[in-house]
Every structure is written in structure tokens, then in C-alpha cells.
Motif scaffolding. Structure first.
Motif, PDB file in Angstrom:
ATOM      1  N   ARG A  28       0.794  -1.232   0.000  1.00 26.62           N
ATOM      2  CA  ARG A  28       0.000   0.000   0.000  1.00 26.62           C
ATOM      3  C   ARG A  28       0.827   1.283   0.000  1.00 26.62           C
ATOM      4  N   SER A  29       2.106   1.185   0.315  1.00 28.12           N
ATOM      5  CA  SER A  29       2.942   2.381   0.433  1.00 28.12           C
ATOM      6  C   SER A  29       3.560   2.763  -0.911  1.00 28.12           C
ATOM      7  N   PHE A  50      -9.329   2.683  -3.731  1.00 25.22           N
ATOM      8  CA  PHE A  50     -10.009   3.913  -4.142  1.00 25.22           C
ATOM      9  C   PHE A  50      -9.150   4.769  -5.060  1.00 25.22           C
ATOM     10  N   GLY A  51      -8.109   4.172  -5.638  1.00 24.63           N
ATOM     11  CA  GLY A  51      -7.254   4.894  -6.567  1.00 24.63           C
ATOM     12  C   GLY A  51      -6.126   5.636  -5.870  1.00 24.63           C
ATOM     13  N   LEU A  52      -5.393   6.392  -6.647  1.00 26.31           N
ATOM     14  CA  LEU A  52      -4.261   7.152  -6.121  1.00 26.31           C
ATOM     15  C   LEU A  52      -4.744   8.324  -5.287  1.00 26.31           C
ATOM     16  N   GLU A  53      -3.906   8.726  -4.339  1.00 29.15           N
ATOM     17  CA  GLU A  53      -4.219   9.901  -3.528  1.00 29.15           C
ATOM     18  C   GLU A  53      -3.871  11.161  -4.313  1.00 29.15           C
ATOM     19  N   ALA A  54      -4.390  12.286  -3.897  1.00 33.51           N
ATOM     20  CA  ALA A  54      -4.146  13.553  -4.580  1.00 33.51           C
ATOM     21  C   ALA A  54      -2.648  13.808  -4.703  1.00 33.51           C
ATOM     22  N   ILE A  65      -3.723  -1.653  -8.350  1.00 36.76           N
ATOM     23  CA  ILE A  65      -4.745  -2.684  -8.178  1.00 36.76           C
ATOM     24  C   ILE A  65      -5.642  -2.314  -7.007  1.00 36.76           C
ATOM     25  N   SER A  66      -6.865  -2.853  -7.006  1.00 39.89           N
ATOM     26  CA  SER A  66      -7.775  -2.566  -5.902  1.00 39.89           C
ATOM     27  C   SER A  66      -7.683  -3.617  -4.809  1.00 39.89           C
TER      28      SER A  66
END
Length: 86
Positions: A28-29, A50-54, A65-66
Motif C-alpha cells: 500500500r505504500s 479507491f485509486g491514487l491519492e491527490a 490494483i484494488s
């Protein structure tokens, strides 16, 4: 030693007894599980339901991947045909 130290990724390659391009790091990192493995020649799969962070950009060679199920490809398994002597 631990992620994201470079020696950690070098030791993974040594322990796996294979080239880095045969290793996939999943996590996740963005830094520990994506950017650093790619820097050391590995592939990376970033788990982000939920996709990439801002502001995040997926590095070239990484896969978003989800969940772990996204890593499994649906390939039908067939029995090899029997060879007959001619």
C-alpha cells in the motif's frame, strides 16, 4: 534493515536467487512498495481500492490494483493431451 532502505531490496534479490525483474512487490505504500522496488529493478503492484491519492503519480512499470485478487489472471487450466507413438 527495513523498507525503504536500498539494502532491503538488494537483499530480497539475493534471497530470491533471481534477477530483480522477476520479483513483484505488492503493498500500500507508494514509497516502500512502489517507488523503491522499481528503483531497484523490480515490478510493483500498489494496492489502492479507491485509486491514487491527490498528487500521487504511479511510476512507470507499476500496476495499480484494488486488491490481491487483481493479480490473479483467469487462465483456463487444461490437461495436456496424451502423445501416441506412431
Amino acid at each position: 534493515m527495513r523498507k525503504p532502505e536500498g539494502i532491503f531490496y538488494e537483499m530480497i534479490t539475493t534471497a530470491a536467487v533471481c534477477r530483480p525483474d522477476r520479483i513483484v512487490v505488492v503493498g500500500r505504500s507508494m514509497i516502500k512498495d512502489c517507488q523503491q522496488p522499481i528503483r531497484y529493478g523490480m515490478f510493483a503492484a500498489l494496492i489502492r481500492p479507491f485509486g491514487l491519492e491527490a498528487g500521487e503519480i504511479l511510476p512507470h512499470g507499476a500496476r495499480l490494483i484494488s486488491g490481491l485478487g487483481d493479480l490473479v489472471e483467469s487462465v483456463p487450466v487444461t490437461q495436456p493431451s496424451k502423445c501416441e507413438a506412431v
